[in-house]
Design a protein around this motif. Structure first.
Motif, PDB file in Angstrom:
ATOM      1  N   ALA A  60       0.858  -1.189   0.000  1.00 57.15           N
ATOM      2  CA  ALA A  60       0.000   0.000   0.000  1.00 57.15           C
ATOM      3  C   ALA A  60       0.887   1.230   0.000  1.00 57.15           C
ATOM      4  O   ALA A  60       1.927   1.254   0.657  1.00 57.15           O
ATOM      5  CB  ALA A  60      -0.934   0.014   1.206  1.00 57.15           C
ATOM      6  N   ALA A  61       0.470   2.255  -0.755  1.00 54.78           N
ATOM      7  CA  ALA A  61       1.172   3.536  -0.792  1.00 54.78           C
ATOM      8  C   ALA A  61       0.117   4.616  -0.622  1.00 54.78           C
ATOM      9  O   ALA A  61      -0.707   4.829  -1.512  1.00 54.78           O
ATOM     10  CB  ALA A  61       1.935   3.715  -2.097  1.00 54.78           C
ATOM     11  N   VAL A  62       0.129   5.288   0.536  1.00 59.47           N
ATOM     12  CA  VAL A  62      -0.963   6.192   0.893  1.00 59.47           C
ATOM     13  C   VAL A  62      -0.420   7.589   1.193  1.00 59.47           C
ATOM     14  O   VAL A  62       0.790   7.788   1.334  1.00 59.47           O
ATOM     15  CB  VAL A  62      -1.739   5.648   2.108  1.00 59.47           C
ATOM     16  N   GLY A  63      -1.349   8.550   1.318  1.00 58.16           N
ATOM     17  CA  GLY A  63      -0.947   9.931   1.473  1.00 58.16           C
ATOM     18  C   GLY A  63      -1.329  10.596   2.768  1.00 58.16           C
ATOM     19  O   GLY A  63      -1.100  11.794   2.941  1.00 58.16           O
ATOM     20  N   ASP A  64      -1.908   9.848   3.726  1.00 57.23           N
ATOM     21  CA  ASP A  64      -2.257  10.462   5.010  1.00 57.23           C
ATOM     22  C   ASP A  64      -2.223   9.414   6.109  1.00 57.23           C
ATOM     23  O   ASP A  64      -2.191   8.205   5.852  1.00 57.23           O
ATOM     24  CB  ASP A  64      -3.626  11.140   4.943  1.00 57.23           C
ATOM     25  N   ALA A  65      -2.245   9.899   7.347  1.00 59.84           N
ATOM     26  CA  ALA A  65      -2.079   9.020   8.501  1.00 59.84           C
ATOM     27  C   ALA A  65      -3.244   8.048   8.662  1.00 59.84           C
ATOM     28  O   ALA A  65      -3.050   6.894   9.055  1.00 59.84           O
ATOM     29  CB  ALA A  65      -1.910   9.857   9.768  1.00 59.84           C
ATOM     30  N   GLY A  66      -4.462   8.504   8.373  1.00 60.97           N
ATOM     31  CA  GLY A  66      -5.607   7.613   8.498  1.00 60.97           C
ATOM     32  C   GLY A  66      -5.521   6.433   7.556  1.00 60.97           C
ATOM     33  O   GLY A  66      -5.806   5.278   7.932  1.00 60.97           O
ATOM     34  N   ALA A  67      -5.131   6.697   6.316  1.00 59.11           N
ATOM     35  CA  ALA A  67      -4.991   5.620   5.339  1.00 59.11           C
ATOM     36  C   ALA A  67      -3.849   4.682   5.717  1.00 59.11           C
ATOM     37  O   ALA A  67      -3.916   3.468   5.471  1.00 59.11           O
ATOM     38  CB  ALA A  67      -4.775   6.207   3.949  1.00 59.11           C
ATOM     39  N   LEU A  68      -2.791   5.232   6.318  1.00 58.22           N
ATOM     40  CA  LEU A  68      -1.685   4.400   6.779  1.00 58.22           C
ATOM     41  C   LEU A  68      -2.172   3.410   7.825  1.00 58.22           C
ATOM     42  O   LEU A  68      -1.894   2.201   7.736  1.00 58.22           O
ATOM     43  CB  LEU A  68      -0.588   5.283   7.366  1.00 58.22           C
ATOM     44  N   ALA A  69      -2.894   3.894   8.819  1.00 54.16           N
ATOM     45  CA  ALA A  69      -3.392   3.011   9.878  1.00 54.16           C
ATOM     46  C   ALA A  69      -4.306   1.932   9.310  1.00 54.16           C
ATOM     47  O   ALA A  69      -4.198   0.756   9.687  1.00 54.16           O
ATOM     48  CB  ALA A  69      -4.128   3.824  10.926  1.00 54.16           C
ATOM     49  N   ALA A  70      -5.169   2.311   8.388  1.00 56.02           N
ATOM     50  CA  ALA A  70      -6.097   1.345   7.798  1.00 56.02           C
ATOM     51  C   ALA A  70      -5.347   0.274   7.017  1.00 56.02           C
ATOM     52  O   ALA A  70      -5.684  -0.914   7.098  1.00 56.02           O
ATOM     53  CB  ALA A  70      -7.091   2.073   6.888  1.00 56.02           C
ATOM     54  N   ALA A  71      -4.310   0.675   6.276  1.00 54.22           N
ATOM     55  CA  ALA A  71      -3.550  -0.282   5.474  1.00 54.22           C
ATOM     56  C   ALA A  71      -2.816  -1.286   6.342  1.00 54.22           C
ATOM     57  O   ALA A  71      -2.783  -2.488   6.049  1.00 54.22           O
ATOM     58  CB  ALA A  71      -2.566   0.463   4.573  1.00 54.22           C
ATOM     59  N   VAL A  72      -2.220  -0.799   7.436  1.00 59.72           N
ATOM     60  CA  VAL A  72      -1.469  -1.699   8.323  1.00 59.72           C
ATOM     61  C   VAL A  72      -2.415  -2.611   9.091  1.00 59.72           C
ATOM     62  O   VAL A  72      -2.145  -3.810   9.259  1.00 59.72           O
ATOM     63  CB  VAL A  72      -0.588  -0.885   9.294  1.00 59.72           C
ATOM     64  N   ASP A  73      -3.527  -2.074   9.567  1.00 59.35           N
ATOM     65  CA  ASP A  73      -4.479  -2.896  10.308  1.00 59.35           C
ATOM     66  C   ASP A  73      -5.092  -3.979   9.423  1.00 59.35           C
ATOM     67  O   ASP A  73      -5.392  -5.081   9.890  1.00 59.35           O
ATOM     68  CB  ASP A  73      -5.598  -2.022  10.890  1.00 59.35           C
ATOM     69  N   ALA A  74      -5.287  -3.666   8.135  1.00 58.05           N
ATOM     70  CA  ALA A  74      -5.904  -4.630   7.229  1.00 58.05           C
ATOM     71  C   ALA A  74      -4.957  -5.759   6.851  1.00 58.05           C
ATOM     72  O   ALA A  74      -5.377  -6.913   6.679  1.00 58.05           O
ATOM     73  CB  ALA A  74      -6.392  -3.916   5.958  1.00 58.05           C
ATOM     74  N   ASP A  75      -3.674  -5.450   6.728  1.00 53.21           N
ATOM     75  CA  ASP A  75      -2.710  -6.462   6.278  1.00 53.21           C
ATOM     76  C   ASP A  75      -1.337  -6.045   6.754  1.00 53.21           C
ATOM     77  O   ASP A  75      -0.629  -5.310   6.068  1.00 53.21           O
ATOM     78  CB  ASP A  75      -2.742  -6.574   4.749  1.00 53.21           C
ATOM     79  N   ARG A  76      -0.964  -6.515   7.955  1.00 52.27           N
ATOM     80  CA  ARG A  76       0.286  -6.052   8.563  1.00 52.27           C
ATOM     81  C   ARG A  76       1.482  -6.343   7.659  1.00 52.27           C
ATOM     82  O   ARG A  76       1.716  -7.493   7.267  1.00 52.27           O
ATOM     83  CB  ARG A  76       0.492  -6.712   9.917  1.00 52.27           C
TER      84      ARG A  76
END
Length: 223
Positions: A30-46
């Protein structure tokens, strides 16, 4: 191959990091542009490691750093490599201090370091392997900021050199090679450093604790 999540609001730099990591044999999940999207990406697939900017939307202050620390709480041991545009030592201090006595798998690099592909990929691998890596320029600023009453003032010039290289994440063999001294000499210098910084020999990773003492003793306003 490492599975990597990237958080960077600058579109061109984000795309460049994706390409660089792919060329290095890693996979960006995942390559994201904000902190919320970062948290969601890591929580979904560490992932195996997170690479994040310090400053991201909406306020462009320390959102990325705060997100990284929160993720480390939810996913203990998650390796995180933080990128910063400036030598902002308080951010590095917070990153390590919030991790407690065992800040394994943490890195703090300046974005300029990404331009040196080999160094950046090496730092990425070492952080993913559980090491602590601090940008050499940050270390130099910390050393320049020392006052006479700080604990690090007890160290000899050579011991300060050894500590600075330890802060970069180098092991004894690598420190010996960089300074053109024997590995036995490095071991002796490390022992002196631990003693002078009053580090308990029964505590775990004293190398990391020494680096943490280094940062705490040198905190100064962002550059």
């Amino acid at each position: 191959m490492l599975r990597v999540v990237i958080a960077e609001d600058a579109v061109l730099l984000r795309a460049g990091l994706v390409e660089l990591l792919a060329l290095g044999g890693h996979r960006v999940t995942a390559a994201v542009g904000d902190a919320g999207a970062l948290a969601a990406a890591v929580d979904a697939d560490r992932p195996d490691i997170v690479v994040t900017d310090v400053r991201m939307p909406p306020d462009h202050t320390d959102e990325g750093l705060r997100a990284a620390l929160a993720l480390r709480e939810r996913h203990p041991g998650l390796p995180v490599l933080v990128l910063s545009q400036y030598v902002a030592t308080p951010y590095a201090t917070r990153l390590l201090a919030a991790a407690g006595a065992q800040p394994a798998g943490l890195g703090y690099l300046l974005k300029d370091r990404v331009g040196d592909v080999a160094d950046f990929l090496d730092a990425l691998r070492r952080v993913a392997d559980g090491e602590t890596v601090i940008d050499p320029e940050v270390v130099r600023v910390l050393l320049r900021g020392q006052s006479a009453d700080r604990p690090l003032a007890r160290l000899t010039p050579r011991e300060r050199e050894v500590l600075a290289l330890m802060a970069e994440g180098l092991n004894n063999q690598a420190v010996a090679g960089r300074l053109s001294i024997t590995e036995a000499s490095v071991v002796k210098h490390c022992g002196n450093i631990f003693t002078k910084l009053d580090l308990d020999p029964t505590e775990g990773n004293r190398r990391v604790l020494a680096v943490l003492a280094h940062l705490r003793g040198s905190e100064r306003p962002a550059g």
